[in-house]
Design a protein around this motif. Structure first.
Motif, PDB file in Angstrom:
ATOM      1  N   LEU A   1      -6.890  -3.585  -2.436  1.00 52.20           N
ATOM      2  CA  LEU A   1      -5.988  -3.990  -1.355  1.00 52.20           C
ATOM      3  C   LEU A   1      -6.522  -3.543  -0.003  1.00 52.20           C
ATOM      4  O   LEU A   1      -6.492  -4.301   0.979  1.00 52.20           O
ATOM      5  CB  LEU A   1      -4.594  -3.398  -1.600  1.00 52.20           C
ATOM      6  CG  LEU A   1      -3.792  -4.041  -2.744  1.00 52.20           C
ATOM      7  CD1 LEU A   1      -2.516  -3.261  -2.998  1.00 52.20           C
ATOM      8  CD2 LEU A   1      -3.464  -5.496  -2.436  1.00 52.20           C
ATOM      9  N   ARG A   2      -7.012  -2.291   0.069  1.00 53.67           N
ATOM     10  CA  ARG A   2      -7.561  -1.817   1.342  1.00 53.67           C
ATOM     11  C   ARG A   2      -8.809  -2.596   1.734  1.00 53.67           C
ATOM     12  O   ARG A   2      -9.025  -2.905   2.909  1.00 53.67           O
ATOM     13  CB  ARG A   2      -7.878  -0.327   1.244  1.00 53.67           C
ATOM     14  CG  ARG A   2      -6.615   0.539   1.217  1.00 53.67           C
ATOM     15  CD  ARG A   2      -6.935   2.003   1.039  1.00 53.67           C
ATOM     16  NE  ARG A   2      -5.715   2.809   1.103  1.00 53.67           N
ATOM     17  CZ  ARG A   2      -5.636   4.068   0.694  1.00 53.67           C
ATOM     18  NH1 ARG A   2      -6.713   4.671   0.210  1.00 53.67           N
ATOM     19  NH2 ARG A   2      -4.499   4.725   0.783  1.00 53.67           N
TER      20      ARG A   2
ATOM     21  N   THR B   1      -5.444   0.088  -5.294  1.00 51.06           N
ATOM     22  CA  THR B   1      -5.388   0.547  -3.902  1.00 51.06           C
ATOM     23  C   THR B   1      -6.664   0.188  -3.162  1.00 51.06           C
ATOM     24  O   THR B   1      -6.645  -0.302  -2.033  1.00 51.06           O
ATOM     25  CB  THR B   1      -5.153   2.062  -3.864  1.00 51.06           C
ATOM     26  OG1 THR B   1      -3.961   2.373  -4.587  1.00 51.06           O
ATOM     27  CG2 THR B   1      -4.980   2.540  -2.432  1.00 51.06           C
ATOM     28  N   SER B   2      -7.816   0.439  -3.788  1.00 49.82           N
ATOM     29  CA  SER B   2      -9.103   0.156  -3.139  1.00 49.82           C
ATOM     30  C   SER B   2      -9.254  -1.333  -2.852  1.00 49.82           C
ATOM     31  O   SER B   2      -9.712  -1.730  -1.776  1.00 49.82           O
ATOM     32  CB  SER B   2     -10.247   0.654  -4.013  1.00 49.82           C
ATOM     33  OG  SER B   2     -10.192   2.024  -4.190  1.00 49.82           O
TER      34      SER B   2
ATOM     35  N   LEU C   1      -4.726   2.375 -10.875  1.00 51.88           N
ATOM     36  CA  LEU C   1      -4.047   2.525  -9.585  1.00 51.88           C
ATOM     37  C   LEU C   1      -5.051   2.647  -8.455  1.00 51.88           C
ATOM     38  O   LEU C   1      -4.871   2.087  -7.371  1.00 51.88           O
ATOM     39  CB  LEU C   1      -3.131   3.760  -9.620  1.00 51.88           C
ATOM     40  CG  LEU C   1      -1.861   3.616 -10.469  1.00 51.88           C
ATOM     41  CD1 LEU C   1      -1.105   4.931 -10.516  1.00 51.88           C
ATOM     42  CD2 LEU C   1      -0.953   2.533  -9.928  1.00 51.88           C
ATOM     43  N   GLY C   2      -6.148   3.434  -8.689  1.00 53.96           N
ATOM     44  CA  GLY C   2      -7.183   3.569  -7.667  1.00 53.96           C
ATOM     45  C   GLY C   2      -7.843   2.240  -7.357  1.00 53.96           C
ATOM     46  O   GLY C   2      -8.101   1.910  -6.196  1.00 53.96           O
TER      47      GLY C   2
ATOM     48  N   LEU D   1       0.812  -1.232   0.000  1.00 56.65           N
ATOM     49  CA  LEU D   1       0.000   0.000   0.000  1.00 56.65           C
ATOM     50  C   LEU D   1       0.847   1.284   0.000  1.00 56.65           C
ATOM     51  O   LEU D   1       0.506   2.229  -0.712  1.00 56.65           O
ATOM     52  CB  LEU D   1      -0.953  -0.011   1.196  1.00 56.65           C
ATOM     53  CG  LEU D   1      -2.236  -0.835   0.995  1.00 56.65           C
ATOM     54  CD1 LEU D   1      -3.057  -0.866   2.257  1.00 56.65           C
ATOM     55  CD2 LEU D   1      -3.053  -0.276  -0.163  1.00 56.65           C
TER      56      LEU D   1
ATOM     57  N   THR E   1       3.689   1.754  -1.390  1.00 60.84           N
ATOM     58  CA  THR E   1       4.158   1.909  -2.769  1.00 60.84           C
ATOM     59  C   THR E   1       3.036   2.424  -3.661  1.00 60.84           C
ATOM     60  O   THR E   1       3.250   3.275  -4.534  1.00 60.84           O
ATOM     61  CB  THR E   1       4.687   0.577  -3.292  1.00 60.84           C
ATOM     62  OG1 THR E   1       5.738   0.113  -2.431  1.00 60.84           O
ATOM     63  CG2 THR E   1       5.243   0.723  -4.699  1.00 60.84           C
ATOM     64  N   MET E   2       1.804   1.906  -3.448  1.00 58.16           N
ATOM     65  CA  MET E   2       0.663   2.377  -4.243  1.00 58.16           C
ATOM     66  C   MET E   2       0.411   3.863  -3.990  1.00 58.16           C
ATOM     67  O   MET E   2       0.097   4.620  -4.909  1.00 58.16           O
ATOM     68  CB  MET E   2      -0.597   1.573  -3.881  1.00 58.16           C
ATOM     69  CG  MET E   2      -0.485   0.077  -4.141  1.00 58.16           C
ATOM     70  SD  MET E   2      -0.130  -0.345  -5.866  1.00 58.16           S
ATOM     71  CE  MET E   2      -1.538   0.356  -6.687  1.00 58.16           C
ATOM     72  N   THR E   3       0.565   4.274  -2.705  1.00 55.89           N
ATOM     73  CA  THR E   3       0.388   5.703  -2.375  1.00 55.89           C
ATOM     74  C   THR E   3       1.421   6.554  -3.097  1.00 55.89           C
ATOM     75  O   THR E   3       1.117   7.609  -3.662  1.00 55.89           O
ATOM     76  CB  THR E   3       0.495   5.904  -0.859  1.00 55.89           C
ATOM     77  OG1 THR E   3      -0.500   5.114  -0.209  1.00 55.89           O
ATOM     78  CG2 THR E   3       0.296   7.380  -0.507  1.00 55.89           C
TER      79      THR E   3
ATOM     80  N   MET F   1       0.487   6.928  -6.679  1.00 57.56           N
ATOM     81  CA  MET F   1      -0.551   7.952  -6.883  1.00 57.56           C
ATOM     82  C   MET F   1       0.059   9.357  -6.784  1.00 57.56           C
ATOM     83  O   MET F   1      -0.306  10.259  -7.532  1.00 57.56           O
ATOM     84  CB  MET F   1      -1.659   7.779  -5.850  1.00 57.56           C
ATOM     85  CG  MET F   1      -2.481   6.500  -6.027  1.00 57.56           C
ATOM     86  SD  MET F   1      -3.348   6.411  -7.598  1.00 57.56           S
ATOM     87  CE  MET F   1      -4.636   7.614  -7.323  1.00 57.56           C
TER      88      MET F   1
END
Length: 638
Positions: free
Chosen positions: A170-171, A167-168, A163-164, A55, A57-59, A62
């Motif tokens: 994974l969260r 991230t979503s 990417l969104g 996460l 890394t994903m941030t 973004m």
């Protein structure tokens, strides 16, 4: 002959063995269930750790994407190569981080999307390199067209969406793991309690068999004591007068005494008067025949410990003759709960002090959480509105304004949008993000709503736009704005020419302005230019376009004239008004070049050159006047 007691002895022994086997089998089942639960929990923890590693890394991806868009927009606004550098750095960072993520994370569910992200990043890298080459070779228009192309924008939008979604997802998976772990923790605790209850019941029944039936059961009693001594729980037996009859090793360890020596002491003596006083209401209930279960804290050697306790009445012929106490040390659990509560308080303090409105709306469109920004923006107490429909909290008109976005988010889509709203009489420009809270089965149980007040940023953008298109000294439009206005005016003239209308371009400057600067100073020169701009603005119609293009050079575009003579009348008016102005008590005059066109098929630069030539003629004829030229012929006046 054997006595008749022997068959009874054997039968009792057999029942005791049978009970032991049943208890051991049940314990084995419970242990197997606990082992399976532990394996599942370990897998969940490992998966959550992998998600927590991905996460951040994903941030950063973004953030790099936002930096790339910022650089791209900066280049679109300014056409400067300096804005391509952050664009290039952001795209390179994106490419590098995506490669690292693909190399480090082997999640089959993420792989296709990561591959697509890498493809999009490579496409944007190619587009960026081509943009730099075009700009470097002076082909600015082609570079701008490449940056503004629909395909490039779609690729950027798809990159943001992918990417969104990553991230979503994974969260959401992490949230599902947390929920599952929380739910299974309670089930595990129930299994432990079931095992302990079964073990306690077996101990009681076996002890009764030993005492009443045979000496073999005395051995079983010793075995049960060994088991009780090794159970991580405080097990004790009190009579009806609260005198301790039995205590296992854990009781002795906690109260630092020999369990055998504790036998015969009252509860006050064993646990201390203050601790016993806390349990007295529960003791009274169990002595009335009620099984009670409760949490209580005990102070032992100055340390506060927490226990989950269960008192079970001991009955003989329907009469309560004592009770059994089983206590689990839950001090660590209580400390963990306190730590979680403290973390929640800290998290609430953080969210309450963020300049962001954060809320959670459930699937029934009811507000379940809001930070303190609700009070600042809406004047509402966050605690007072929990559970209310959002129509009642924010007003029906505000909810209808966002109804489309709410519907999409409740269907499981992440939504980002901007909206202008009036709250407590203040207009705010908000950027809002709706993130759906999706369960493992795909149902959306709510929405995380985040809104950022970007009013100041929007005002700054508007101010920058005004500064980019206006002259700082006079407030008139600058050369860039004039070029655009002249192009638009010529486009309109193509239509107006069919109605017999004429367009005129006036090119003006202040006569002998350099001499004024040299003799009176630049401060007076600036005053002259400001007053000259004011005279020019007042002398033309509000629909006419006036601009300062350089130094003391000004232009005016007059549209929709019925005859070229009207432009000459305006020029006369300007000459006389400038002659009468006397800014800073300095006498000034102006020379004006007029270029008129009866159709719109003249290039803008050619029309400017024609007006400049007319201005030169006005200067040559002695200044303080005007000269006019018609496109494509010539007609001079003064």
């Amino acid at each position: 002959m054997r006595s008749s007691a022997e068959p009874i002895h054997r039968s009792s022994f057999g029942r005791g063995v049978g009970l032991l086997m049943v208890a051991l089998l049940a314990m084995a089942v419970i242990i197997a269930l606990l082992a399976d639960r532990a394996r599942t929990t370990l897998e969940d923890i490992r998966r959550a750790d992998r998600i927590n590693g991905v996460l951040p890394t994903m941030t950063m991806l973004m953030e790099d994407l936002l930096n790339a868009e910022t650089g791209q927009r900066g280049y679109l606004l300014t056409q400067r190569t300096s804005y391509l550098q952050p664009y290039r750095d952001a795209i390179r960072n994106l490419d590098r981080r995506v490669d690292e993520l693909v190399a480090s994370d082997h999640d089959a569910a993420l792989a296709p999307k990561l591959v697509r992200v890498r493809e999009l990043v490579r496409l944007k890298m190619t587009e960026m390199n081509q943009t730099i080459r075009l700009h470097g070779s002076g082909r600015h228009e082609e570079a701008l067209e490449l940056v503004m192309a629909d395909q490039g924008q779609r690729q950027m939008d798809e990159l943001r969406d992918v990417l969104g979604e990553l991230t979503s997802s994974l969260r959401a998976e992490r949230a599902a793991i947390s929920e599952r772990r929380s739910r299974e923790a309670g089930q595990t605790e129930l299994l432990l309690y079931a095992g302990l209850a079964m073990l306690s019941l077996f101990a009681a029944m076996s002890t009764a068999q030993v005492v009443l039936r045979s000496r073999e059961l005395l051995r079983a009693q010793r075995r049960l004591k060994d088991i009780a001594d090794n159970v991580p729980a405080l097990i004790s037996h009190y009579d009806a007068q609260c005198v301790l009859q039995f205590a296992n090793a854990e009781v002795g360890r906690i109260f630092q005494a020999d369990p055998v020596a504790l036998a015969g002491k009252t509860m006050d003596e064993v646990r201390g008067a203050s601790n016993a006083a806390r349990m007295r209401p529960f003791v009274e209930r169990v002595l009335q025949g009620e099984a009670v279960e409760f949490d209580a804290q005990q102070v032992v050697d100055g340390e506060t410990l927490h226990f989950h306790q269960r008192f079970v009445p001991e009955l003989a012929k329907g009469r309560v003759v004592g009770f059994y106490a089983c206590s689990m040390d839950i001090t660590e659990r209580k400390r963990a709960e306190a730590l979680v509560a403290a973390n929640e308080r800290r998290m609430k303090a953080v969210t309450d002090n963020l300049p962001v409105f954060i809320a959670y709306i459930d699937a029934d469109r009811r507000l379940q959480f809001a930070n303190e920004t609700l009070r600042t923006w809406f004047g509402l107490d966050p605690q007072a509105v929990i559970g209310l429909p959002i129509d009642d909290v924010f007003g029906q008109s505000a909810v209808e304004q966002r109804s489309a976005q709410l519907a999409l988010a409740l269907r499981g889509e992440r939504v980002e949008f901007e909206v202008v709203a009036v709250m407590l009489g203040k207009q705010r420009h908000l950027r809002s993000i709706y993130v759906p809270d999706v369960l493992a089965d795909g149902r959306t149980q709510g929405i995380f709503a985040l809104s950022i007040d970007i009013t100041v940023m929007k005002q700054a953008e508007a101010q920058l736009a005004r500064l980019a298109s206006s002259d700082a000294l006079t407030g008139l439009p600058n050369r860039r704005e004039f070029d655009q206005a002249l192009g638009n005016a010529l486009a309109r003239q193509r239509r107006l020419a069919r109605e017999g209308r004429v367009l005129a371009l006036l090119f003006l400057d202040v006569d002998r302005f350099k001499s004024i600067n040299d003799t009176q100073g630049h401060g007076v020169g600036d005053t002259v230019l400001r007053e000259f701009a004011g005279v020019l603005r007042r002398a033309v119609r509000s629909s006419d376009h006036v601009a300062r293009i350089a130094g003391d050079e000004f232009v005016a575009v007059l549209e929709g004239l019925n005859h070229p003579d009207e432009a000459e009348q305006v020029a006369n008016k300007i000459v006389e008004a400038v002659r009468a102005a006397r800014p800073a008590d300095v006498a000034i005059t102006t020379s004006i070049g007029i270029a008129t066109v009866a159709d719109g098929e003249v290039p803008a630069m050619d029309l400017i050159a024609l007006a400049d030539r007319a201005l030169y003629q006005a200067k040559h004829q002695g200044r303080d006047g005007w000269a006019a030229l018609k496109w494509p012929g010539e007609d001079q006046r003064r």
